[in-house]
Design a protein around this motif. Structure first.
Motif, PDB file in Angstrom:
ATOM      1  N   ALA A 145       0.880  -7.560  -5.362  1.00  0.00           N
ATOM      2  CA  ALA A 145      -0.413  -6.967  -5.706  1.00  0.00           C
ATOM      3  C   ALA A 145      -1.178  -6.575  -4.450  1.00  0.00           C
ATOM      4  O   ALA A 145      -1.798  -5.501  -4.388  1.00  0.00           O
ATOM      5  CB  ALA A 145      -1.238  -7.951  -6.539  1.00  0.00           C
ATOM      6  N   VAL A 146      -1.141  -7.444  -3.451  1.00  0.00           N
ATOM      7  CA  VAL A 146      -1.823  -7.145  -2.194  1.00  0.00           C
ATOM      8  C   VAL A 146      -1.162  -5.953  -1.505  1.00  0.00           C
ATOM      9  O   VAL A 146      -1.847  -5.051  -0.983  1.00  0.00           O
ATOM     10  CB  VAL A 146      -1.829  -8.382  -1.270  1.00  0.00           C
ATOM     11  N   THR A 147       0.155  -5.928  -1.521  1.00  0.00           N
ATOM     12  CA  THR A 147       0.882  -4.796  -0.931  1.00  0.00           C
ATOM     13  C   THR A 147       0.502  -3.493  -1.621  1.00  0.00           C
ATOM     14  O   THR A 147       0.299  -2.466  -0.970  1.00  0.00           O
ATOM     15  CB  THR A 147       2.402  -5.022  -1.046  1.00  0.00           C
ATOM     16  N   TYR A 148       0.387  -3.553  -2.949  1.00  0.00           N
ATOM     17  CA  TYR A 148      -0.016  -2.364  -3.709  1.00  0.00           C
ATOM     18  C   TYR A 148      -1.392  -1.865  -3.261  1.00  0.00           C
ATOM     19  O   TYR A 148      -1.621  -0.656  -3.132  1.00  0.00           O
ATOM     20  CB  TYR A 148      -0.051  -2.678  -5.209  1.00  0.00           C
ATOM     21  N   ALA A 149      -2.305  -2.801  -3.008  1.00  0.00           N
ATOM     22  CA  ALA A 149      -3.673  -2.416  -2.630  1.00  0.00           C
ATOM     23  C   ALA A 149      -3.721  -1.631  -1.327  1.00  0.00           C
ATOM     24  O   ALA A 149      -4.629  -0.826  -1.109  1.00  0.00           O
ATOM     25  CB  ALA A 149      -4.561  -3.654  -2.524  1.00  0.00           C
ATOM     26  N   LEU A 427     -12.690   2.255   1.138  1.00  0.00           N
ATOM     27  CA  LEU A 427     -13.472   3.494   1.120  1.00  0.00           C
ATOM     28  C   LEU A 427     -13.095   4.372  -0.067  1.00  0.00           C
ATOM     29  O   LEU A 427     -13.412   5.561  -0.090  1.00  0.00           O
ATOM     30  CB  LEU A 427     -13.278   4.288   2.422  1.00  0.00           C
ATOM     31  N   ALA A 428     -12.394   3.798  -1.039  1.00  0.00           N
ATOM     32  CA  ALA A 428     -12.043   4.538  -2.250  1.00  0.00           C
ATOM     33  C   ALA A 428     -12.139   3.613  -3.446  1.00  0.00           C
ATOM     34  O   ALA A 428     -11.703   2.458  -3.392  1.00  0.00           O
ATOM     35  CB  ALA A 428     -10.636   5.129  -2.146  1.00  0.00           C
ATOM     36  N   GLY A 429     -12.727   4.116  -4.520  1.00  0.00           N
ATOM     37  CA  GLY A 429     -12.853   3.333  -5.739  1.00  0.00           C
ATOM     38  C   GLY A 429     -11.727   3.636  -6.695  1.00  0.00           C
ATOM     39  O   GLY A 429     -10.568   3.803  -6.305  1.00  0.00           O
ATOM     40  N   SER A 430     -12.053   3.764  -7.982  1.00  0.00           N
ATOM     41  CA  SER A 430     -11.041   3.988  -9.001  1.00  0.00           C
ATOM     42  C   SER A 430     -10.371   5.344  -8.886  1.00  0.00           C
ATOM     43  O   SER A 430      -9.332   5.588  -9.513  1.00  0.00           O
ATOM     44  CB  SER A 430     -11.657   3.843 -10.397  1.00  0.00           C
ATOM     45  N   ASP A 431     -10.936   6.249  -8.068  1.00  0.00           N
ATOM     46  CA  ASP A 431     -10.291   7.530  -7.843  1.00  0.00           C
ATOM     47  C   ASP A 431      -9.021   7.375  -7.006  1.00  0.00           C
ATOM     48  O   ASP A 431      -8.137   8.240  -7.032  1.00  0.00           O
ATOM     49  CB  ASP A 431     -11.249   8.507  -7.151  1.00  0.00           C
ATOM     50  N   GLY A 432      -8.914   6.266  -6.277  1.00  0.00           N
ATOM     51  CA  GLY A 432      -7.720   6.050  -5.463  1.00  0.00           C
ATOM     52  C   GLY A 432      -6.986   4.771  -5.786  1.00  0.00           C
ATOM     53  O   GLY A 432      -5.838   4.579  -5.382  1.00  0.00           O
ATOM     54  N   MET A 433      -7.627   3.891  -6.535  1.00  0.00           N
ATOM     55  CA  MET A 433      -7.086   2.541  -6.761  1.00  0.00           C
ATOM     56  C   MET A 433      -7.095   2.222  -8.256  1.00  0.00           C
ATOM     57  O   MET A 433      -8.107   2.407  -8.933  1.00  0.00           O
ATOM     58  CB  MET A 433      -7.962   1.541  -6.004  1.00  0.00           C
ATOM     59  N   ASP A 434      -5.982   1.743  -8.762  1.00  0.00           N
ATOM     60  CA  ASP A 434      -5.900   1.295 -10.145  1.00  0.00           C
ATOM     61  C   ASP A 434      -6.239  -0.199 -10.174  1.00  0.00           C
ATOM     62  O   ASP A 434      -5.380  -1.053  -9.960  1.00  0.00           O
ATOM     63  CB  ASP A 434      -4.492   1.547 -10.690  1.00  0.00           C
ATOM     64  N   PHE A 435      -7.499  -0.510 -10.427  1.00  0.00           N
ATOM     65  CA  PHE A 435      -7.947  -1.900 -10.376  1.00  0.00           C
ATOM     66  C   PHE A 435      -7.357  -2.730 -11.511  1.00  0.00           C
ATOM     67  O   PHE A 435      -7.131  -3.929 -11.360  1.00  0.00           O
ATOM     68  CB  PHE A 435      -9.473  -1.965 -10.383  1.00  0.00           C
ATOM     69  N   ASN A 436      -7.122  -2.112 -12.654  1.00  0.00           N
ATOM     70  CA  ASN A 436      -6.505  -2.835 -13.766  1.00  0.00           C
ATOM     71  C   ASN A 436      -5.110  -3.328 -13.372  1.00  0.00           C
ATOM     72  O   ASN A 436      -4.747  -4.484 -13.600  1.00  0.00           O
ATOM     73  CB  ASN A 436      -6.428  -1.946 -15.001  1.00  0.00           C
ATOM     74  N   LYS A 437      -4.333  -2.467 -12.766  1.00  0.00           N
ATOM     75  CA  LYS A 437      -2.987  -2.830 -12.321  1.00  0.00           C
ATOM     76  C   LYS A 437      -3.045  -3.910 -11.244  1.00  0.00           C
ATOM     77  O   LYS A 437      -2.298  -4.903 -11.304  1.00  0.00           O
ATOM     78  CB  LYS A 437      -2.277  -1.593 -11.783  1.00  0.00           C
ATOM     79  N   PHE A 438      -3.925  -3.731 -10.289  1.00  0.00           N
ATOM     80  CA  PHE A 438      -4.087  -4.675  -9.180  1.00  0.00           C
ATOM     81  C   PHE A 438      -4.443  -6.062  -9.692  1.00  0.00           C
ATOM     82  O   PHE A 438      -3.812  -7.068  -9.338  1.00  0.00           O
ATOM     83  CB  PHE A 438      -5.166  -4.127  -8.239  1.00  0.00           C
ATOM     84  N   LEU A 439      -5.448  -6.122 -10.568  1.00  0.00           N
ATOM     85  CA  LEU A 439      -5.926  -7.412 -11.075  1.00  0.00           C
ATOM     86  C   LEU A 439      -4.950  -8.046 -12.060  1.00  0.00           C
ATOM     87  O   LEU A 439      -4.792  -9.272 -12.089  1.00  0.00           O
ATOM     88  CB  LEU A 439      -7.295  -7.224 -11.732  1.00  0.00           C
ATOM     89  N   ILE A 442      -2.296  -9.899 -10.267  1.00  0.00           N
ATOM     90  CA  ILE A 442      -2.766 -11.167  -9.698  1.00  0.00           C
ATOM     91  C   ILE A 442      -2.972 -12.217 -10.790  1.00  0.00           C
ATOM     92  O   ILE A 442      -2.514 -13.370 -10.673  1.00  0.00           O
ATOM     93  CB  ILE A 442      -4.080 -10.954  -8.911  1.00  0.00           C
ATOM     94  N   THR A 443      -3.657 -11.842 -11.860  1.00  0.00           N
ATOM     95  CA  THR A 443      -4.004 -12.828 -12.889  1.00  0.00           C
ATOM     96  C   THR A 443      -2.772 -13.344 -13.621  1.00  0.00           C
ATOM     97  O   THR A 443      -2.714 -14.526 -13.997  1.00  0.00           O
ATOM     98  CB  THR A 443      -5.005 -12.246 -13.894  1.00  0.00           C
ATOM     99  N   THR A 444      -1.782 -12.482 -13.831  1.00  0.00           N
ATOM    100  CA  THR A 444      -0.579 -12.942 -14.536  1.00  0.00           C
ATOM    101  C   THR A 444       0.333 -13.768 -13.632  1.00  0.00           C
ATOM    102  O   THR A 444       1.303 -14.376 -14.103  1.00  0.00           O
ATOM    103  CB  THR A 444       0.205 -11.758 -15.129  1.00  0.00           C
ATOM    104  N   ALA A 445       0.016 -13.800 -12.336  1.00  0.00           N
ATOM    105  CA  ALA A 445       0.785 -14.632 -11.408  1.00  0.00           C
ATOM    106  C   ALA A 445       0.361 -16.087 -11.468  1.00  0.00           C
ATOM    107  O   ALA A 445       1.029 -16.965 -10.903  1.00  0.00           O
ATOM    108  CB  ALA A 445       0.620 -14.110  -9.974  1.00  0.00           C
ATOM    109  N   ILE A 446      -0.736 -16.368 -12.168  1.00  0.00           N
ATOM    110  CA  ILE A 446      -1.228 -17.743 -12.340  1.00  0.00           C
ATOM    111  C   ILE A 446      -0.865 -18.202 -13.758  1.00  0.00           C
ATOM    112  O   ILE A 446      -1.355 -17.668 -14.738  1.00  0.00           O
ATOM    113  CB  ILE A 446      -2.753 -17.819 -12.148  1.00  0.00           C
ATOM    114  N   GLU A 447       0.013 -19.156 -13.857  1.00  0.00           N
ATOM    115  CA  GLU A 447       0.438 -19.649 -15.179  1.00  0.00           C
ATOM    116  C   GLU A 447      -0.579 -20.639 -15.756  1.00  0.00           C
ATOM    117  O   GLU A 447      -1.241 -21.363 -15.015  1.00  0.00           O
ATOM    118  CB  GLU A 447       1.808 -20.334 -15.073  1.00  0.00           C
TER     119      GLU A 447
END
Length: 447
Positions: A145-149, A427-439, A442-447
């Protein structure tokens, strides 16, 4: 020769018309560039060259030329030599756009700060954390997820991410910075500052010094249709007051941030165009009005300036944080707070722990419930100066997630069901970053 001269005259006339038509716009462009440059250089400690090629390198701001006087701590900007604007740095108060009549000799109160660093591990002190491995955490997935960011798309850095932190149960699971940034880099939170203002109200509410359900103490409203607007309505941005939040043109918000000496007044002067508690509309003017109301709760200007640092910011060790003020000494609660990423993360952790910081309760636990209750007509997206996922805007992320959000994708996410705080700057919001995918990663990595 005559033909060339005629063409030149026509071009000059056209240029004159264009400049005249865009005169006010040039004022704001110069103002943005000067303010951004001054804060970047004197608050964040970056170079003029770096700021020109990054923070100020987007249209139309990149048509402005900047000059910095390091000795006087002044940044000046103009467009084609026109509409020169100046921003000056004031220690403790940050940078501010000034007018021609600004008195450099004036005595300006500044907040008193406490910088005690406890000899314990982060987040409660400044020492290094002990290595901790959680068996229920998929570390590879977190790292993906961090790499994706930070990943480029077709060799283009469209995400423009500068920093990412993932914190689980107070432990840093992942931390990465873009080239030129590290854990000591101060970053502007933009509208995340709004959530700081909300927190100040939560603290005053806990101390019994204010009641957010009371009517807003605005003298001009007492005898007209605005008299029933409450502080609660303002915190939920559901007052029904007129406001235009458009950064692409001359609007209420751009005039306030780049033309007004006192930023607490513009929203107060607006008429009612809807009904309180029935008309949600995002307004930076409302946040600065709340900053002005906050100031009225103190007997002195010094008390107002000291309050957020004494009762909140320095108390939880956010010592790098600085909230900038307007020319009248009001905190610009809509937009201008700077801090290191780890300090911004502490803000998220304070909320994750429901107002308790290392055993001390700074605001009541119920304040978290209050700020995460969806504002009527916001479709579950907004609470009391915090953004929510209650309406499922991020469909693959827990609905209990809420966040402090800022322009260009500044984020502090709090996810109670996963015991997580996730911080992202760029320096870019949702126009450059898919926050749903990013989050979601991360969240599904915590069981």
């Amino acid at each position: 020769m005559k033909k060339a001269l005629k063409i030149l005259v026509v071009l000059v006339v056209i240029l004159g018309i264009v400049i005249a038509f865009n005169y006010s716009r040039l004022n704001i462009i110069s103002g943005y560039s000067a303010k951004s440059m001054s804060s970047s250089v004197f608050v964040a400690g970056r170079s003029v060259e770096f700021t020109d090629t990054t923070d100020n390198n987007f249209s139309p701001i990149n048509i402005a030329d900047d000059v910095v006087d390091a000795s006087k701590k002044i940044a000046s900007a103009s467009v084609f030599g026109l509409m020169t604007r100046k921003a000056v740095y004031r220690k403790g108060l940050g940078s501010v756009l000034i007018t021609d009549d600004y008195d450099f000799s004036q005595e300006t109160p500044v907040p008193h700060r406490s910088a005690i660093t406890r000899m314990t591990a982060y987040p409660y002190g400044g020492m290094k954390q002990k290595d901790t491995v959680f068996t229920n955490v998929n570390y590879d997935q977190i790292n993906n997820a961090v790499t994706y960011a930070f990943a480029k798309v077709d060799d283009e850095d469209i995400k423009k991410t500068r920093a990412v932190l993932v914190i689980y149960k107070d432990q840093i699971l992942a931390e990465q910075y873009a080239e030129g940034f590290d854990k000591d880099s101060k970053i502007l939170g933009w509208s995340m500052t709004k959530s700081l203002i909300s927190t100040m109200y939560g603290i005053l509410q806990y101390q019994g010094k204010i009641n957010v359900w009371d009517k807003a103490p605005i003298e001009e409203w007492k005898n007209d249709e605005r008299k029933d607007i409450t502080i609660h309505n303002l915190l939920q941005m559901n007052s029904g007051l007129e406001w235009e939040e458009d950064y692409s043109k001359i609007s209420d918000v751009t005039e306030m941030l780049f033309l007004k000496k006192d930023m607490t007044k513009p929203q107060a002067e607006k008429p009612l165009v809807g009904k309180p508690n029935e008309t949600w509309y995002y307004s930076s003017g409302t946040s600065n009005l709340l900053s002005g109301i906050l100031r009225k709760q103190f007997d002195t200007h010094q008390g107002y300036l000291d309050f957020p640092y004494d009762e909140f910011i320095d108390k939880i060790g956010m010592h790098s944080m600085l909230i900038e003020a307007d020319m009248e000494g009001n905190y610009v609660g809509s937009s201008y707070a700077w801090a290191k990423p780890r300090d911004w993360a502490k803000f998220g952790l304070l909320y994750l722990h429901r107002g308790n910081w290392n055993g001390e309760q700074l605001f009541d636990e119920s304040w978290v419930d209050y700020i995460t209750k969806p504002t009527p007509t916001s479709d579950g997206r907004y609470g009391a100066h915090f953004w929510l996922n209650a309406g499922g805007f991020h469909p693959d992320v827990p609905k209990d997630m809420y966040s402090a959000n800022g322009y260009q994708g500044q984020r502090v996410y709090i996810i109670p069901s996963k015991n997580l705080v996730v911080v992202r700057f760029g320096l870019a919001g949702s126009d450059g970053m898919d926050f749903n995918k990013f989050l979601s990663e991360i969240t599904t990595a915590i069981e």
